[in-house]
Scaffold this motif. Structure first.
Motif, PDB file in Angstrom:
ATOM      1  N   LEU A  42       0.849  -1.184   0.000  1.00  0.00           N
ATOM      2  CA  LEU A  42       0.000   0.000   0.000  1.00  0.00           C
ATOM      3  C   LEU A  42       0.886   1.235   0.000  1.00  0.00           C
ATOM      4  O   LEU A  42       1.611   1.477   0.969  1.00  0.00           O
ATOM      5  CB  LEU A  42      -0.906  -0.011   1.238  1.00  0.00           C
ATOM      6  CG  LEU A  42      -1.803   1.195   1.449  1.00  0.00           C
ATOM      7  CD1 LEU A  42      -2.778   1.378   0.293  1.00  0.00           C
ATOM      8  CD2 LEU A  42      -2.548   1.071   2.782  1.00  0.00           C
ATOM      9  N   THR A  43       0.840   1.994  -1.099  1.00  0.00           N
ATOM     10  CA  THR A  43       1.648   3.205  -1.172  1.00  0.00           C
ATOM     11  C   THR A  43       0.769   4.410  -1.462  1.00  0.00           C
ATOM     12  O   THR A  43      -0.275   4.303  -2.102  1.00  0.00           O
ATOM     13  CB  THR A  43       2.745   3.116  -2.265  1.00  0.00           C
ATOM     14  OG1 THR A  43       2.150   3.046  -3.561  1.00  0.00           O
ATOM     15  CG2 THR A  43       3.658   1.921  -2.027  1.00  0.00           C
ATOM     16  N   VAL A  44       1.223   5.546  -0.962  1.00  0.00           N
ATOM     17  CA  VAL A  44       0.572   6.831  -1.204  1.00  0.00           C
ATOM     18  C   VAL A  44       1.625   7.811  -1.684  1.00  0.00           C
ATOM     19  O   VAL A  44       2.829   7.578  -1.545  1.00  0.00           O
ATOM     20  CB  VAL A  44      -0.124   7.361   0.078  1.00  0.00           C
ATOM     21  CG1 VAL A  44      -1.264   6.447   0.496  1.00  0.00           C
ATOM     22  CG2 VAL A  44       0.869   7.556   1.216  1.00  0.00           C
ATOM     23  N   ASN A  45       1.149   8.907  -2.255  1.00  0.00           N
ATOM     24  CA  ASN A  45       2.064   9.960  -2.683  1.00  0.00           C
ATOM     25  C   ASN A  45       1.367  11.310  -2.608  1.00  0.00           C
ATOM     26  O   ASN A  45       0.145  11.397  -2.545  1.00  0.00           O
ATOM     27  CB  ASN A  45       2.599   9.709  -4.092  1.00  0.00           C
ATOM     28  CG  ASN A  45       1.533   9.590  -5.145  1.00  0.00           C
ATOM     29  OD1 ASN A  45       1.099   8.472  -5.449  1.00  0.00           O
ATOM     30  ND2 ASN A  45       1.072  10.703  -5.703  1.00  0.00           N
ATOM     31  N   VAL A  46       2.179  12.350  -2.620  1.00  0.00           N
ATOM     32  CA  VAL A  46       1.653  13.704  -2.724  1.00  0.00           C
ATOM     33  C   VAL A  46       1.001  13.809  -4.112  1.00  0.00           C
ATOM     34  O   VAL A  46       1.582  13.344  -5.093  1.00  0.00           O
ATOM     35  CB  VAL A  46       2.793  14.740  -2.569  1.00  0.00           C
ATOM     36  CG1 VAL A  46       2.321  16.144  -2.890  1.00  0.00           C
ATOM     37  CG2 VAL A  46       3.383  14.673  -1.161  1.00  0.00           C
ATOM     38  N   PRO A  47      -0.201  14.387  -4.206  1.00  0.00           N
ATOM     39  CA  PRO A  47      -0.840  14.505  -5.517  1.00  0.00           C
ATOM     40  C   PRO A  47       0.099  15.157  -6.545  1.00  0.00           C
ATOM     41  O   PRO A  47       0.773  16.139  -6.247  1.00  0.00           O
ATOM     42  CB  PRO A  47      -2.062  15.401  -5.245  1.00  0.00           C
ATOM     43  CG  PRO A  47      -2.396  15.101  -3.821  1.00  0.00           C
ATOM     44  CD  PRO A  47      -1.053  14.919  -3.145  1.00  0.00           C
ATOM     45  N   GLY A  48       0.158  14.541  -7.717  1.00  0.00           N
ATOM     46  CA  GLY A  48       1.012  15.045  -8.781  1.00  0.00           C
ATOM     47  C   GLY A  48       2.455  14.588  -8.701  1.00  0.00           C
ATOM     48  O   GLY A  48       3.271  14.949  -9.546  1.00  0.00           O
ATOM     49  N   GLN A  49       2.794  13.793  -7.676  1.00  0.00           N
ATOM     50  CA  GLN A  49       4.167  13.305  -7.527  1.00  0.00           C
ATOM     51  C   GLN A  49       4.181  11.779  -7.386  1.00  0.00           C
ATOM     52  O   GLN A  49       4.638  11.234  -6.378  1.00  0.00           O
ATOM     53  CB  GLN A  49       4.836  13.958  -6.323  1.00  0.00           C
ATOM     54  CG  GLN A  49       5.001  15.450  -6.474  1.00  0.00           C
ATOM     55  CD  GLN A  49       5.795  16.057  -5.326  1.00  0.00           C
ATOM     56  OE1 GLN A  49       6.288  15.373  -4.440  1.00  0.00           O
ATOM     57  NE2 GLN A  49       5.913  17.368  -5.351  1.00  0.00           N
ATOM     58  N   PRO A  50       3.720  11.049  -8.402  1.00  0.00           N
ATOM     59  CA  PRO A  50       3.611   9.594  -8.296  1.00  0.00           C
ATOM     60  C   PRO A  50       4.946   8.861  -8.259  1.00  0.00           C
ATOM     61  O   PRO A  50       4.981   7.681  -7.910  1.00  0.00           O
ATOM     62  CB  PRO A  50       2.818   9.211  -9.555  1.00  0.00           C
ATOM     63  CG  PRO A  50       3.142  10.296 -10.535  1.00  0.00           C
ATOM     64  CD  PRO A  50       3.255  11.546  -9.695  1.00  0.00           C
ATOM     65  N   ASP A  51       6.027   9.525  -8.568  1.00  0.00           N
ATOM     66  CA  ASP A  51       7.334   8.869  -8.569  1.00  0.00           C
ATOM     67  C   ASP A  51       7.986   8.837  -7.191  1.00  0.00           C
ATOM     68  O   ASP A  51       9.073   8.286  -7.029  1.00  0.00           O
ATOM     69  CB  ASP A  51       8.280   9.546  -9.559  1.00  0.00           C
ATOM     70  CG  ASP A  51       7.818   9.386 -10.999  1.00  0.00           C
ATOM     71  OD1 ASP A  51       7.070   8.422 -11.276  1.00  0.00           O
ATOM     72  OD2 ASP A  51       8.186  10.218 -11.841  1.00  0.00           O
ATOM     73  N   ARG A  52       7.340   9.417  -6.199  1.00  0.00           N
ATOM     74  CA  ARG A  52       7.876   9.434  -4.828  1.00  0.00           C
ATOM     75  C   ARG A  52       6.807   8.856  -3.908  1.00  0.00           C
ATOM     76  O   ARG A  52       5.903   9.561  -3.471  1.00  0.00           O
ATOM     77  CB  ARG A  52       8.232  10.869  -4.438  1.00  0.00           C
ATOM     78  CG  ARG A  52       8.795  11.013  -3.049  1.00  0.00           C
ATOM     79  CD  ARG A  52      10.178  10.353  -2.952  1.00  0.00           C
ATOM     80  NE  ARG A  52      10.806  10.667  -1.701  1.00  0.00           N
ATOM     81  CZ  ARG A  52      10.815   9.850  -0.650  1.00  0.00           C
ATOM     82  NH1 ARG A  52      10.226   8.681  -0.712  1.00  0.00           N
ATOM     83  NH2 ARG A  52      11.398  10.204   0.461  1.00  0.00           N
ATOM     84  N   GLU A  53       6.893   7.550  -3.640  1.00  0.00           N
ATOM     85  CA  GLU A  53       5.863   6.843  -2.902  1.00  0.00           C
ATOM     86  C   GLU A  53       6.274   6.577  -1.453  1.00  0.00           C
ATOM     87  O   GLU A  53       7.442   6.372  -1.162  1.00  0.00           O
ATOM     88  CB  GLU A  53       5.582   5.489  -3.559  1.00  0.00           C
ATOM     89  CG  GLU A  53       5.083   5.601  -4.982  1.00  0.00           C
ATOM     90  CD  GLU A  53       4.943   4.246  -5.641  1.00  0.00           C
ATOM     91  OE1 GLU A  53       4.089   3.456  -5.173  1.00  0.00           O
ATOM     92  OE2 GLU A  53       5.678   3.977  -6.602  1.00  0.00           O
ATOM     93  N   ILE A  54       5.268   6.567  -0.585  1.00  0.00           N
ATOM     94  CA  ILE A  54       5.457   6.170   0.808  1.00  0.00           C
ATOM     95  C   ILE A  54       4.702   4.861   0.999  1.00  0.00           C
ATOM     96  O   ILE A  54       3.493   4.796   0.772  1.00  0.00           O
ATOM     97  CB  ILE A  54       4.924   7.231   1.781  1.00  0.00           C
ATOM     98  CG1 ILE A  54       5.635   8.565   1.600  1.00  0.00           C
ATOM     99  CG2 ILE A  54       5.058   6.730   3.224  1.00  0.00           C
ATOM    100  CD1 ILE A  54       5.004   9.711   2.380  1.00  0.00           C
ATOM    101  N   LEU A  55       5.433   3.827   1.401  1.00  0.00           N
ATOM    102  CA  LEU A  55       4.830   2.537   1.708  1.00  0.00           C
ATOM    103  C   LEU A  55       4.270   2.591   3.119  1.00  0.00           C
ATOM    104  O   LEU A  55       5.007   2.851   4.069  1.00  0.00           O
ATOM    105  CB  LEU A  55       5.871   1.426   1.590  1.00  0.00           C
ATOM    106  CG  LEU A  55       5.454   0.019   2.017  1.00  0.00           C
ATOM    107  CD1 LEU A  55       4.329  -0.511   1.133  1.00  0.00           C
ATOM    108  CD2 LEU A  55       6.659  -0.916   1.979  1.00  0.00           C
ATOM    109  N   LEU A  56       2.965   2.387   3.260  1.00  0.00           N
ATOM    110  CA  LEU A  56       2.332   2.316   4.573  1.00  0.00           C
ATOM    111  C   LEU A  56       2.365   0.850   4.976  1.00  0.00           C
ATOM    112  O   LEU A  56       1.517   0.059   4.579  1.00  0.00           O
ATOM    113  CB  LEU A  56       0.905   2.861   4.510  1.00  0.00           C
ATOM    114  CG  LEU A  56       0.789   4.320   4.040  1.00  0.00           C
ATOM    115  CD1 LEU A  56      -0.668   4.727   3.897  1.00  0.00           C
ATOM    116  CD2 LEU A  56       1.534   5.258   4.968  1.00  0.00           C
TER     117      LEU A  56
END
Length: 136
Positions: A42-56
């Motif tokens: 499960l990953t999220v990112n700042v809108p408009g920045q899909p190349d920098r993901e945070i794995l929850l």
């Protein structure tokens, strides 16, 4: 050599609750939500920045033994894992007001610092998160 950081992670105790917080309250967007059998990616990112993901990420197998996962969960709950993430914004005070209106509880109000203005909060699990408006 390296040219980017694509993923980082934050340990969370419940991924659905993490989605509610990081997407529903902080305004991030879901990038990936995949059942891999042995774990949920499960990953999220700042809108408009899909190349920098945070794995929850839930602490556990395959990376951690049951005993170690329990220790990590305890440390997360105590807020002992350090700063999990620092997000930047163009207007820290406005972001603070908007997030408070969404029910986000802050541990520190926007404060002038040598590097800009920032504030702090803890996610529902105990992780420290900072929001920073960089100085010009």
């Amino acid at each position: 050599m390296f040219n980017a950081i694509t993923h980082s992670h934050i340990y969370v105790l419940d991924q659905d609750e993490a989605l509610d917080f990081y997407v529903g309250k902080l305004g991030l967007e879901v990038n990936s939500d995949v059942d891999m059998g042995f774990m949920r990616w499960l990953t999220v990112n700042v809108p408009g920045q899909p190349d920098r993901e945070i794995l929850l990420e839930r602490p556990g197998a395959p990376a951690l033994s049951d005993e170690t996962a329990a220790q990590v969960r305890d440390l997360v709950t105590k807020g002992a894992m350090g700063v999990a993430a620092i997000f930047t914004t163009d207007d820290c005070r406005k972001t603070y007001d908007e997030l408070r209106a969404r029910g986000v509880e802050f541990t520190e109000e926007p404060t002038e610092r040598p590097y800009g203005i920032d504030c702090a909060l803890r996610d529902p699990f105990g992780n420290h998160v900072r929001i920073t408006q960089r100085a010009d």
